[in-house]
Design an enzyme around this catalytic site. Structure first.
Site, short mmCIF file in Angstrom:
data_model
loop_
_atom_site.label_atom_id
_atom_site.label_comp_id
_atom_site.label_asym_id
_atom_site.label_seq_id
_atom_site.Cartn_x
_atom_site.Cartn_y
_atom_site.Cartn_z
N SER A 73 0.22 -3.02 0.66
CA SER A 73 1.27 -3.98 0.99
C SER A 73 2.66 -3.39 0.76
O SER A 73 3.57 -3.57 1.58
CB SER A 73 1.11 -5.26 0.16
N ASN A 152 -8.66 -5.83 9.59
CA ASN A 152 -9.34 -6.08 8.33
C ASN A 152 -10.37 -7.20 8.41
O ASN A 152 -11.27 -7.28 7.57
CB ASN A 152 -8.33 -6.40 7.23
N GLY A 201 -5.89 2.46 -2.23
CA GLY A 201 -7.02 3.04 -2.95
C GLY A 201 -8.22 2.14 -3.11
O GLY A 201 -9.37 2.60 -3.05
N HIS A 202 -8.00 0.85 -3.31
CA HIS A 202 -9.12 0.00 -3.69
C HIS A 202 -10.05 -0.35 -2.53
O HIS A 202 -11.05 -1.03 -2.72
CB HIS A 202 -8.63 -1.27 -4.40
N THR A 238 7.91 5.05 -12.67
CA THR A 238 7.00 6.06 -13.20
C THR A 238 5.65 5.96 -12.51
O THR A 238 5.08 4.87 -12.40
CB THR A 238 6.82 5.87 -14.72
N CYS A 326 -6.73 -11.98 1.24
CA CYS A 326 -5.34 -12.35 1.00
C CYS A 326 -5.00 -13.76 1.48
O CYS A 326 -3.96 -14.30 1.17
CB CYS A 326 -4.41 -11.34 1.65
#
Length: 393
Positions: A73, A152, A201-202, A238, A326
């Protein structure tokens, strides 16, 4: 509960053992800030560089073109808003489709409030955009085309190379939300002509909260997140070192022997779809049968309410979805299913089952057998179905 069968991998995936193993040292042993000059921080920086190359290699990019984000997102928002802001003097027109993920749709809607114009392309009954409509929609002030690589919900894979070719011919930038596609189908951004690509990634057995945006060398979308000088001054904050390490390892594993994985998973997907359609009356598959994500099965059942079906399946130890995770909890039917032409009453009865390599044929048989019982039970309580039977339709 004796068993639990997970078939909602399009929503999220389990972190794999090899990914977890790769991540663990960066939680406690190599915990340094990668922006620090001392050795502990430099170990983290080395890990980031390795993951950056792993991601780049997997999608045919260069390491310096990969920027890590907190997920798909954020990557979508950055690509779209970044280009909108950086090219606002050239034009304020964007083209997208009606079946995009809400990370794209809501970003475009937000830009409309700021005076940008957005064209939302129609799709056909299988979920494909029209290349002619796309080309006809391009204007002198068009600055960006953003079309997802694969949907999706219904799994349809869009003609990405053809879209990129049209964009290039008209000197318009092309971004694709490839969150569902990366690691599941072959992608080479430079060969395909993609300018920007979002991934997460997930969706491929890495943890939640980490993703990336590919930005072709030479492009300078405005920064979305301001602060420090991380990610070559392009994305402040970071870096999530452990998560990024996990993403790198996950995408590396995902593209190993990809052709074999696609063949195997596609066979399971087709077995599931064919079994549902042949054994449960008044059902239909949504999306393309040929150009479809390997693990995606999306079907609709008439005279059924999707959320009730999901709850019933969950009580039987089966996890599925009625569409995008979502939009869970929304009373409205899927915008994707409405866009492909389904009426509200049929779109409400949708079920998405998304497989990965760990799902077995025995699990598929179990799911379909229990799905039949659930559908029969709910239809027996439906006045609409009772009328349908009486009328002999």
């Amino acid at each position: 509960m004796e068993r639990y069968i997970y078939m909602d991998n399009a929503a999220t995936t389990r972190v794999s053992n090899e990914v977890m193993e790769a991540m663990l040292p960066y939680f406690q042993d190599f915990y340094g800030n990668p922006s620090s000059v001392y050795s502990l921080g430099q170990e983290s920086k080395k890990a980031l560089n390795k993951a950056r190359k792993q991601v780049a290699d997997a999608i045919g990019a260069k390491p310096e073109e990969i920027y890590f984000t907190a997920g798909g997102s954020e990557a979508d928002n950055w690509a779209i808003k970044g280009i909108a802001k950086s090219l606002k003097d050239k034009g304020r027109h964007i083209i997208t489709s009606k079946i995009e993920h809400h990370a794209v749709l809501h970003t475009c809607e937000d830009l409309e409030k700021e005076g940008y114009e957005v064209t939302y392309l129609n799709v056909d009954e299988e979920g494909f955009i029209s290349l002619k409509e796309l080309e006809d929609s391009i204007r002198p002030d068009t600055i960006l085309i953003t079309i997802m690589f694969a949907n999706n919900e219904i799994g349809t894979i869009e003609p990405v190379e053809e879209i990129a070719k049209i964009a290039k011919e008209h000197k318009v930038l092309f971004h694709t939300d490839a969150v569902q596609a990366v690691g599941h189908v072959p992608i080479s951004v430079h060969e395909m002509g993609i300018d920007m690509l979002s991934l997460s990634g997930h969706k491929l057995h890495a943890p939640k909260g980490v993703g990336a945006l590919f930005i072709r060398n030479g492009l300078r979308p405005a920064n979305l997140i301001l602060g420090g000088g991380q990610e070559k001054g392009r994305r402040a904050g970071t870096e999530n070192v452990a998560g990024i390490v996990g993403l790198g390892r996950a995408i590396e594993v995902a593209v190993e022997n990809m052709d074999e994985k696609i063949t195997d998973l596609s066979k399971k997907r087709d077995y599931l779809i064919d079994k549902v359609l042949s054994e449960i009356e008044h059902s239909r598959v949504n999306g393309s049968r040929e150009k479809r994500l390997p693990g995606n099965c999306n079907v609709c059942f008439r005279f059924i309410e999707g959320e009730a079906m999901l709850l019933a399946l969950d009580m039987l130890g089966i996890a599925g979805s009625s569409g995008s995770a979502c939009t869970s909890g929304s009373l409205d039917p899927s915008h994707v299913l409405l866009a492909i032409g389904l009426p509200h009453e049929i779109a409400h009865g949708s079920l998405r089952l998304s497989l990965d390599e760990s799902n077995t044929y025995e699990e598929i048989d179990f799911v379909v057998e229990n799905l039949k019982k659930v559908v029969e039970r709910f239809r027996s309580m439906s006045p609409l179905y009772e009328d349908f039977i009486k009328e002999g339709k």
